[in-house]
Structure formats: structure tokens, C-alpha cells
Design an enzyme around this catalytic site. Structure first.
Site, short mmCIF file in Angstrom:
data_model
loop_
_atom_site.label_atom_id
_atom_site.label_comp_id
_atom_site.label_asym_id
_atom_site.label_seq_id
_atom_site.Cartn_x
_atom_site.Cartn_y
_atom_site.Cartn_z
N HIS B 69 0.84 -1.21 0.00
CA HIS B 69 0.00 0.00 0.00
C HIS B 69 0.86 1.25 0.00
CE1 HIS B 69 -2.95 -3.03 0.91
NE2 HIS B 69 -3.89 -2.15 0.65
N GLN B 90 -7.83 8.12 -2.46
CA GLN B 90 -7.17 9.24 -1.78
C GLN B 90 -7.86 10.55 -2.16
OE1 GLN B 90 -3.02 9.50 -1.03
NE2 GLN B 90 -2.59 7.32 -1.24
#
Lengths: 171, 171
Positions: B69, B90
Site C-alpha cells: 500500500h 485518496q
């Protein structure tokens, strides 16, 4: 791993369109129109069918397809608001690393292109590097509108082919 | 359009893995291990199987999954070098618009988190906004390592569920 052509030939239209979704920017109708003509013998045959569907589309649809493409080094790129495919392709062409002067040059040429043709400048970024693209843009800008329409659709076909060959494997 | 679960149950392992590829960041092995247990009756059943494969994986594999990640507001995000899923998540959390001060705070906390646990801070960004994430990070930083490992894997499960439900439709 890539998706297998034999599976693509066998699944529902909805799933077929989902797999082909990214090949033509924001334009699932292209895949929808060729689903019925399966099975395809190889990836080239599928690609030819998709391009034929674009060629057979109305003038409005063609214009809509071209207009679905982001400007190179444009605002969407700056916002991080590209499809994953476009983002990867612009990066591959070296367009993620541009100087402020290059950005200004792209913005100026993109604006002139839009003003002249009514659609964005489209080029297969994976087959061209930043300097070539910047040199090509003023030349393309001087073309007749019907020539640029044809070039834009041909470039979209090349973009789709690379995306398709990445996503699908024969067998 | 989304890919149909009935098709996902019927296609080859390679194609199944290709469709599930993005659910667990850079970790196709998770999907590979559950392909054989098809058919799945619904999306939840598929999701549970995927999470069970993660739980059954070795400590090294779990660590590798977490380490796949990207940092939130990290260098990969700044370079535009995220998976399309991570980029979208995000952005949804408001992490595409951060002030220089917020960026500095994220970098500092991310570095402290990595130094303490040996893996990046993972949180399901679509379920949390920037301010919540920034408030949560110091709290998580104070947890015991085994607790953070469990939380990271649970968050990865939540991330995978949202990605799976976006990509797959029942029927």
C-alpha cells in the site's frame, strides 16, 4: 494476469462491456455495439470490430468520443483526474515531468487546437515522446478540420489497440 | 457497467484473477487462492473468501500485502504513481487537496509509523476524510504492533470490499 479472449467471447454483454470499458475513453457504447458479433478469433479481430463500430457511428458520436479525451498536460492531469489508462500513457510519454515553460506551451497549443477544431488534440502518447508531441501539435494545427477528425479517430484506434493488448490475452 | 458475478464464477482462473486484480493492492495471489472455491453465491461470499485467504496467508505474505500500500499523501501520490483505485480513494478522502503544512504533517506521521511498525499506515480512505485520518494517525501510532497488524488487515478488507462491490454486480 490478463483476461482471456476465450472468456471474453463467452461472458454476458454486461461483463464484456465491463472488460472492454477502458479501451475507448468514457465510451462504453463502442464495446456494446460489437458484443453481439462474438466470438472473435483473435485480439486483432476484436480491435478491428471496435474500430469499425466507431467508423459506423454518427458524426455526433464520433465527436463525443474525441471530446472524451483529456488535454495532454491539461487541468485534469494536474488535478490527478485522469482515467488510469490516460494517466499511465501521459506518464509514459514523459508528460508527467514538464517544466513550467512546457506546460505553458501545451496549454497555449491545446487552446488553439480546441478553438480551431472544436475537440481536443488526441495523439497516441505511448507511441510518442514529449518533444515529438510538442513538435507535432503545431503541424496538426495547420491541417484541415476533416483531416484532423480522421487523424484523431485513427489515434484513438491506436490507443485502444495498446489498451486492449495489455488487458486481453489470446487463448 | 460492472462485471457479473455469474460470469466471474464461470471464467478461467486467469480471467478471474484479472478481474479481481485490483481488489488487493498489487497482490494477485489473494484472488488466485480462492478461484478454485467458485461458484460464490453473492459478492459477500466472495469477499469473505478473499479475506479468509489473507488470514490464512503466512506472516511474510501478510506483511508483503500491507507493504504494497502507498503512503497517504506520499511520494507515489505526488508522482502520480498510484494504482487507479488508490488514486480515486485518496481523492475521495480529500487527500488530493492538501496544504503544504498538512503534507508535512502526513510525511512526519507516516515516517514515524513506518519506523515503529515496519509497514505503512493503512486506512480505508473512502470511509474517512482527511481531518479524521490526520486525527487517527497519532492514535494508531500508539497501538501495540500486533494490534496495528490486525487493524491494517481489517482496513485492507474494507478497501477490498468497496473495490469489489464497485467492480462486480450480482446476477
Amino acid at each position: 494476469m490478463s483476461f482471456k479472449l476465450s472468456d471474453l467471447n463467452a461472458i454476458s454483454t454486461a461483463s464484456f462491456v465491463a472488460v472492454c470499458d477502458g479501451f475507448f475513453e468514457h465510451s462504453p457504447w463502442v464495446a456494446e455495439r460489437v458484443a453481439l458479433f462474438r466470438p472473435y478469433g483473435d485480439r486483432d479481430a476484436l480491435h478491428r470490430a471496435l474500430c469499425a463500430a466507431v467508423d459506423a457511428a454518427s458524426a455526433e458520436e464520433k465527436l463525443g468520443l474525441i471530446r472524451s479525451h483529456p488535454d495532454l498536460v491539461g487541468e485534469a492531469a494536474q488535478r490527478g483526474d485522469l482515467t488510469s489508462e490516460s494517466a499511465r500513457e501521459q506518464t509514459a510519454a514523459g508528460l508527467a515531468q514538464v517544466s513550467p515553460a512546457e506546460t505553458a506551451r501545451f496549454r497555449e497549443l491545446n487552446a488553439a487546437y480546441w478553438a480551431r477544431f472544436g475537440f481536443p488534440f488526441v495523439i497516441c502518447a505511448r507511441e510518442n515522446k514529449k518533444d515529438v508531441i510538442l513538435a507535432t501539435l503545431p503541424i496538426r494545427l495547420a491541417n484541415a478540420p476533416e483531416v484532423e477528425l480522421r487523424i484523431a479517430l485513427d489515434e484513438i484506434g491506436k490507443i485502444a489497440k495498446l489498451r486492449l493488448f495489455d488487458a486481453i490475452e489470446e487463448g
